[in-house]
Design a protein around this motif. Sequence first.
Motif, mmCIF file in Angstrom:
data_model
loop_
_atom_site.group_PDB
_atom_site.id
_atom_site.type_symbol
_atom_site.label_atom_id
_atom_site.label_comp_id
_atom_site.label_asym_id
_atom_site.label_seq_id
_atom_site.Cartn_x
_atom_site.Cartn_y
_atom_site.Cartn_z
ATOM 1 N N ASN A 1 0.831 -1.213 0.000
ATOM 2 C CA ASN A 1 0.000 0.000 0.000
ATOM 3 C C ASN A 1 0.859 1.254 0.000
ATOM 4 N N PRO B 1 -5.017 2.239 -6.659
ATOM 5 C CA PRO B 1 -3.911 1.524 -6.007
ATOM 6 C C PRO B 1 -4.081 0.009 -6.161
ATOM 7 N N PRO C 1 -2.415 -3.364 -4.500
ATOM 8 C CA PRO C 1 -1.511 -4.230 -3.717
ATOM 9 C C PRO C 1 -1.604 -5.643 -4.281
ATOM 10 N N CYS D 1 -1.252 -9.052 -2.181
ATOM 11 C CA CYS D 1 -2.401 -9.202 -1.278
ATOM 12 C C CYS D 1 -3.639 -9.599 -2.072
ATOM 13 N N LYS D 2 -3.815 -8.962 -3.225
ATOM 14 C CA LYS D 2 -5.049 -9.142 -3.976
ATOM 15 C C LYS D 2 -5.101 -10.502 -4.650
ATOM 16 N N TRP E 1 -7.740 5.673 -0.801
ATOM 17 C CA TRP E 1 -6.826 4.539 -0.609
ATOM 18 C C TRP E 1 -7.534 3.193 -0.768
ATOM 19 N N CYS E 2 -8.795 3.238 -1.115
ATOM 20 C CA CYS E 2 -9.567 1.999 -1.272
ATOM 21 C C CYS E 2 -9.762 1.730 -2.764
ATOM 22 N N ALA E 3 -9.080 0.715 -3.278
ATOM 23 C CA ALA E 3 -9.096 0.459 -4.726
ATOM 24 C C ALA E 3 -10.485 0.146 -5.280
ATOM 25 N N PRO E 4 -11.279 -0.732 -4.639
ATOM 26 C CA PRO E 4 -12.617 -0.998 -5.189
ATOM 27 C C PRO E 4 -13.495 0.259 -5.200
ATOM 28 N N LYS F 1 -12.497 2.379 -8.158
ATOM 29 C CA LYS F 1 -12.892 1.726 -9.427
ATOM 30 C C LYS F 1 -14.354 1.941 -9.752
#
Lengths: 137, 478
Positions: B65, B149, B151, B154-155, B377-380, B383
């Motif tokens: 991150n 972002p 990661p 992790c993903k 900072w939250c990718a979903p 998106k």
Amino acid sequence: MKRRLAVRAVSSFCVLALSGMLIAGCMKIVSDNRTPMYDLSAVKAHFSAFGGAYLTVLAALCAACITHGFIKRAPDKSGKRTGYVRVKTVNVRAKAAARVSVLVLAFTLIAAGILNGGLYDVFVKAVNICTECIGLG
Amino acid sequence: MIKRILPSKRRLVQLYSFLLYNAYLKGFVKGDIFTGISKGACVPGLNCYSCPGAAGACPLGALQNAVAASGHKPPYYVLGILVLYGLIFGRTVCGFLCPFGLLQDLLYRIPTFKITKGRVTRALSKLRYVFLGVLVIGLPLYSAFRTVPLPAFCKYVCPAGTLEGAVGLLVHPLNAEKFTMLSYLFSWKFLLLIFILTACVFCCRAFCRFLCPLGAIYGLFNRFSVVGVRVDDQKCVDCGKCVSKCKMDVRNVGDRECIQCGECISACPVGAISLKTGRFTLMGPQPEKKKDKRKKIVGASFAVLMLIAALIGLNLTKTQTAETPLAAETVDSSLPVGKEVGMRAPEFSASLYSDKREISLSDLRGKTVILNFWATWCAPCVKELPYFEETAGKYPENVYVLALHSSLVTEDVQEYLNKTAYGFSFGLDRTGEIIRSFGGSTMLPHTVVIDPDGVIVYNAVGSVTAEMLDKLIQEAGQ
């Protein structure tokens, strides 16, 4: 020796069977659903249908592990020595100097990170569940 | 017989570490994660911070991150922490302080046929560095220069996240509705988890040896770490029994592959190997001096006290609860105020980024309100913003879309919004009260749809699509 082999064979089969059932169950649930979203009832249905099989395999695995515990252990066979390389003698002063410089670097980075808000960023990410990272959503 | 049953010292240290990292036992009862300040500290081993019991942050997740955010902030803190842990422990973390390492050790104890080390395993052990370079550094760094972002480890890979985070949360009955959020990503990660755990039964520490990027990082410090297995050059006779006994792909004791577990100590015929911290011997063939014994007792007592303090401190502190929400003015005042579908939405007020004015729910009476809780900072979350943009453009008169940023702000949100130039309204949930009043807190994205009468039509965590929003708007309009 034969008993040990038998126990290992049973355990190996049980582990592979368990993994196979979980993988097959997972793929069946994905293929049955029209959308990629899981239905909890589908998961429950899978375990109710095959619960007996899972329990049987787990019971067999436990029995094998317990039996193995009572079998006299074979002497520990040494593995391969292949690739052994003697450790190079390291200069003690050079090692100490490396440690000190790396330690200074570490503390400098940590201090810089705290000052530029890096610690807070780690905190923010850690107190929220990243749904993508754990495979949800 | 009793000695075989009792756990070894190393096992006890591993169990202790697992309990210390996951000291928030209340999380397993509540089905939610810990949100206290200790979450800012990274633990040395691989322990997902989405685990309900996790009291600290995962260093690998934090690194990804931080690298993914390096476009606006260099990742000094996480790099410094990793360097510090590497210097002090090296791969002793793998051997003693990693919960996932403990799991692998326990799985390997299942008495099956075992895959021994050889040229293939040695070659496969280089894969760790590929994962480190591509998934932990490369892809997140690439995403740092884009808006979303990523990661990547992790993903797409991390089994600790799937096991501790996803499964750890999903087994709780209160999280049953989260099953609807499962997608192909979970399928992939779950299958990978089963594969890795099965491999660990047949091959010693399969994940540590072949996949773990954290081990790859710590391995770089093995030679000069403070704590580690050391060979006395004067005594060593080059018999190679240490390498023979070791199940890892080592060439000599203490190299990058060595997890510093100390299993080779008993194999050495001349007593040349010991686990040391500086000059102090932790495990070894030398007779124990009285003062060393005393130091060990003091150290062990301190460790136990620390664990007890963590268990008491983390589990007995009061958790924050939302204030009783006020109702917005509605036509049907017989409905109770709350967060469930069918209830009246609680009143809230937020300041907008565009013109700094305050907007409240009662100002939006007569329109369908789509409330989205998100963060940069939250990718979903990032998106799905284009879907809200599309929806706002489709229904400019009847629908009001409001995206409220989490109270936890890590970058200049205004600058982010200027770059992305979305047309709908963005505000800030300054104290986190608004998301809590709708029943959310630690999971994003979270979307709420409120009909023109102020009644909640939809309230759920998870990503949405433009089609879903269309359907919800139609439902709200009826």
